[in-house]
Design an enzyme around this catalytic site. Structure first.
Site, short mmCIF file in Angstrom:
data_model
loop_
_atom_site.label_atom_id
_atom_site.label_comp_id
_atom_site.label_asym_id
_atom_site.label_seq_id
_atom_site.Cartn_x
_atom_site.Cartn_y
_atom_site.Cartn_z
N HIS A 270 0.83 -1.22 0.00
CA HIS A 270 0.00 0.00 0.00
C HIS A 270 0.86 1.27 0.00
CE1 HIS A 270 -0.42 0.44 4.69
NE2 HIS A 270 0.79 0.11 4.34
N GLU A 271 0.20 2.41 -0.18
CA GLU A 271 0.88 3.72 -0.28
C GLU A 271 1.93 3.72 -1.39
OE1 GLU A 271 0.61 6.70 0.91
OE2 GLU A 271 -1.00 6.35 2.34
N GLY A 272 1.62 3.11 -2.51
CA GLY A 272 2.59 3.01 -3.61
C GLY A 272 3.40 1.74 -3.43
N GLN B 248 7.44 2.81 -6.08
CA GLN B 248 8.43 3.65 -5.36
C GLN B 248 9.74 3.69 -6.13
OE1 GLN B 248 7.72 5.42 -2.72
NE2 GLN B 248 5.70 4.55 -2.40
#
Ligand SMILES: Cc1cc2nc3c(=O)[nH]c(=O)nc-3n(C[C@H](O)[C@H](O)[C@H](O)COP(=O)(O)OP(=O)(O)OC[C@H]3O[C@@H](n4cnc5c(N)ncnc54)[C@H](O)[C@@H]3O)c2cc1C
Length: 615
Positions: free
Chosen positions: A466-468, A473
Site C-alpha cells: 500500500h501507499e505506492g 516507489q
C-alpha cells in the site's frame, strides 16, 4: 535496550531535537513535555494496545449486513488514543492541538505501531484532517477536520478502485454538480458521486459517530466524458452521515454503502472495505448519489492528496520499522531462554569435540550463544534500529521544512523528495526480512500461532503493497527523484553523506567504513548516470527496483555510520551494540549493492525482453 531508550538516544544524542525548542512554534515545550508525551504514549500502548494484538488478529472484523463489528478492545484503544490528544498533536494550540514537532509525533506513534499496528486507524484520521487544514475551506475545517481531531469522527482516504490501484489516472468514480445551486452550499460546492472504491481502510465501523471519506473522483466535461489522466481528478469530502453547516448530524444517511469486507493476510484489526458510492441504497435529500463537497479546485485532487504523501509514507515506513522491532525484541528474548546445542570448540582439532567440534558431555547452551543466531539477531537489530533512525531523520526534515529558515527549509524539502521513497520502501522490505528472521530464530515454534512473530510477518507484508507498491516507489526514485532539477536532490544528499564520511574519516576505528561508504556513494552515482546513459526510459527503468534496493542500502549505511559517530563517544554496552550493528551492516549488507547496481549499470535487458509466451 528498550524502545524508549533507543528513541531517547536517537532524539537527544543523535538528532539533538532540543534545538527545536528555540523555534517560536515550539517555545512552550521543554525536554520534560517531550518526555511526558513519550511516557504517556508508551503507557497507553502498553495498556490498551499490546494486550489485544492477538485478539484483533483472531477476531477479524465481521459484518451483520449493515454494521461492522469490532472487538471492544478496539473501541477502548481508539478512545484512549483520541483522549491522549495525539490525533491533533502537531496542530495549533488555538484549535486544541499540542504544537508538537513532527519528530516527536512520529516517535510517540512508534509505541502504538509496535504494540499493535492494526488496532488504531489514527494515522488515516490525522492525515485526512491535516489535508483539510491545508486545502479545505474554513467550514470544511471546522466541521470535518475539527471533529476528526477530537476523535468524534474518523477519516479515510478513498483513492483505489477495483480497476485503478497503481494507476490512479484511471479512476472512474464520477462527480456531477448537485442541482443549480450546487455552488451555494456552505460546506463547499456540492456534487453527487457514483463509483466503487476498493481497499478502503477503516471505511466502515462503529468506532466513531461519523466517518469522513476523502474521495478522488472525476468531474465529466460538457460532453459527458471523463478527462483522461490525472488532470481530471478532483477531491471531495463525503461524510458517511449527512451533517449541517454546524457539523450536527442531520439524521440522514449519505449514499455510501458497504459492499463487502476484504479478508486480509494480516493487519486484521483495521477494517478493509469495498465501498459503493451512489448505488442508491440511501437517498440523501430524496435522491440517490453520494453527496460530496469539493476540496480545493476541480482537477487539483491528486495534488491535494499528494500534499500529505511525505508524512503518510514516513508513517508507513515507521509502521514497518516497529513491526521489525517487535519481532527483534521477541526473538531476542526467546534466544536468551531457549537451550539448544553446544558450543563449537574454541580451539584444537574438530575431532577433539566430536564431528561438529562439539563436546556432547557439556550442558546445552542458550541459542543466543551460537554465531548463526547472533547473525540473525544482529541483522534484525541493524534493520530495525537503522530504519528507526532513518524515519526519525526524515521526520526531523519535515520539521525543518515547516519551521526552518528559508534556505534550510528548501534543502529539507529537496532531501525529503529523494529520501521519502526510501523511508517508505526500505523498512517495508528489510523489516519484513527481519520478521522472517525472527521466525527463524524461534525455529518450529516461530511457525505457530503460540508465538507472536508469525503475526508480525503477516502484518508487515502489507507495507510493500500500500501507499505506492515497491515497484512504483522504485520508478518514482529512479525515474523522477534522482533526476529532477538536474539531480539537485541527489547532489544535496551526497553532500550530507560526504560530511559524515569526512568526520568518520578522522574518527578512531571508523576510517575504513568511511572509505567504504565513499566508494558506495560513488558507485550509486555512476550507476544512476549509466542507467540514463541512452536516455531511454524503458532501458533505464527496467531495473528500477534493484536500484531502489542499492540506494536504500547506501542510505542505511550512511545513517549507521552517522549514528556510530555518536556511539563512539563512550564504550557503554548500548554504544558497543550500536557499533556492532553498524559493523554488521557494512560487512554483510553494503556489499550487496554491487549485484544490484550491476544490472542497473549495464541496463540488463532480460526482464524487459521477456515475453509472455516464454514463461
Ligand atoms: C490492506 C490494504 C489496505 C489499503 N488501504 C487503502 C486505503 O485506505 N485507501 C486506498 O485508496 N487504497 C488502499 N489500498 C490500496 C493500495 O494502495 C493498492 O493495493 C496499491 O496501490 C496497489 O494497487 P493494486 O492492488 O490495484 O495493484 P496493481 O496496481 O494492480 O499492481 C500489481 C503489481 O503490478 C505492479 N505494477 C503496477 N503498475 C506498474 C507499472 N506501471 N510499472 C511497474 N509495475 C507496476 C505493482 O508494483 C504490483 O506489484 C490498500 C490495500 C491493501 C491491500
Amino acid at each position: 535496550m528498550s524502545l524508549r531508550a533507543t528513541i531517547d538516544f536517537l532524539l537527544d544524542d543523535w538528532l539533538g531535537v532540543e534545538s527545536l525548542l528555540q523555534r517560536e512554534r515550539f517555545a512552550d515545550h521543554s525536554r520534560e513535555t517531550f518526555g511526558s508525551v513519550l511516557d504517556t504514549c508508551a503507557r497507553i500502548a502498553r495498556e490498551k494496545f499490546a494486550p489485544f494484538n492477538r485478539l484483533v488478529d483472531i477476531e477479524e472484523p465481521r459484518s451483520d449486513g449493515e454494521r461492522v463489528i469490532l472487538p471492544q478492545a478496539t473501541h477502548d484503544a481508539w478512545a484512549a488514543y483520541a483522549e491522549s490528544g495525539m490525533l491533533s498533536a502537531a496542530q495549533d494550540y488555538d484549535i486544541g492541538g499540542m504544537q508538537l514537532p513532527y519528530t516527536l509525533e512520529s516517535a510517540a506513534n512508534a509505541f502504538f505501531a509496535k504494540a499493535s499496528v492494526s488496532i488504531g486507524a489514527g494515522m488515516l484520521t490525522t492525515g485526512n484532517a491535516n489535508l483539510l487544514m491545508v486545502h479545505g475551506t474554513d467550514a470544511q475545517q471546522r466541521v470535518f477536520a475539527f471533529n476528526e481531531f477530537s476523535g468524534r469522527w474518523s477519516g479515510t482516504m478513498c483513492l483505489s478502485e477495483p480497476q485503478a490501484g497503481s494507476s490512479l489516472s484511471d479512476v472512474a468514480t464520477r462527480a456531477v454538480p448537485d442541482g443549480a445551486d450546487f455552488e451555494a452550499e456552505p460546506l463547499g460546492p456540492r456534487f453527487r458521486l457514483r463509483g466503487n472504491k476498493m481497499w478502503i481502510s477503516a471505511g466502515e465501523h462503529e468506532l466513531t459517530e461519523n466517518i469522513v471519506h476523502l474521495v478522488l473522483a472525476k468531474i465529466p466535461g460538457p460532453d459527458g466524458r471523463l478527462v483522461p489522466g490525472t488532470r481530471g481528478i478532483s477531491l471531495f469530502v463525503v461524510p458517511k452521515k449527512m451533517v449541517d453547516a454546524q457539523g450536527r448530524l442531520t439524521g440522514e444517511r449519505n449514499d455510501v454503502a458497504l459492499a463487502g469486507l476484504n479478508h486480509k493476510c494480516g493487519w486484521r484489526g483495521t477494517t478493509n472495505t469495498l465501498l459503493n458510492f451512489g448505488e442508491g441504497r440511501f437517498r440523501p435529500g430524496g435522491a440517490p448519489g453520494a453527496v460530496g463537497y469539493l476540496v480545493g479546485k476541480p482537477g487539483d485532487g491528486l495534488r491535494c492528496m499528494f500534499h500529505m504523501m511525505n508524512e503518510a509514507r514516513i508513517g508507513v515506513g515507521m509502521a514497518a520499522t516497529m513491526l521489525g522491532m517487535a519481532g527483534y525484541e521477541a526473538s531476542l528474548e526467546y534466544a536468551r531462554q531457549r537451550p539448544q546445542g553446544r558450543p563449537i570448540q574454541p580451539r584444537g582439532p574438530a575431532a577433539a569435540g566430536g564431528p561438529g567440534g562439539k563436546d556432547a558431555t557439556q550442558p546445552q547452551i542458550p541459542i543466543i550463544e551460537h554465531a548463526d543466531v547472533k547473525r540473525m539477531l544482529l541483522a534484525q537489530k541493524s534493520y530495525a534500529e537503522g530504519a528507526l533512525a532513518l524515519e526519525l531523520y526524515c521526520a526531523r526534515l519535515v520539521d525543518e521544512q515547516h519551521t526552518g529558515d528559508a534556505a534550510s527549509a528548501q534543502d529539507a524539502g529537496l532531501l525529503l523528495e529523494v529520501l521519502t521513497p526510501i523511508a517508505k520502501s526500505w523498512p517495508s522490505e528489510w523489516c519484513l526480512e527481519a520478521n522472517s528472521l525472527a521466525i527463524q530464530v524461534h525455529g518450529g515454534y516461530g511457525y505457530t500461532r503460540d508465538f507472536p512473530v508469525e503475526q508480525y510477518w503477516r502484518d508487515n507484508r502489507l507495507n510493500m503493497i500500500h501507499e505506492g507498491t515497491h515497484g512504483i516507489q522504485a520508478l518514482d526514485l529512479l525515474g523522477r527523484k534522482v533526476v529532477m532539477d538536474g539531480g539537485a536532490g541527489l547532489k544535496l544528499l551526497a553532500t550530507r553523506m560526504s560530511t559524515t564520511i569526512e568526520r568518520a574519516g578522522h574518527a578512531d576505528g571508523l576510517a575504513e567504513r568511511a572509505n567504504e561508504l565513499a566508494a558506495a556513494l560513488q558507485k550509486v552515482g555512476a550507476a544512476t548516470k549509466a542507467a540514463w546513459a541512452t536516455g531511454v526510459p524503458e532501458e533505464a527503468l527496467a531495473n528500477a527496483t534493484p536500484y531502489l534496493q542499492a540506494f536504500g542500502h547506501l542510505v542505511l549505511a550512511w545513517i549507521w555510520l552517522d549514528v556510530a559517530l555518536v556511539a563512539q563517544r563512550q564504550d557503554t554496552p548500548v554504544n558497543l551494540g550500536k557499533k556492532a550493528a553498524m559493523r554488521y551492516f557494512f560487512a554483510y549488507e553494503l556489499p550487496k549493492i554491487d549485484a544490484w547496481l550491476g544490472v542497473v549499470s549495464r541496463r540488463e535487458p532480460v526482464c524487459r525482453e521477456m515475453r509472455d509466451d516464454w514463461y
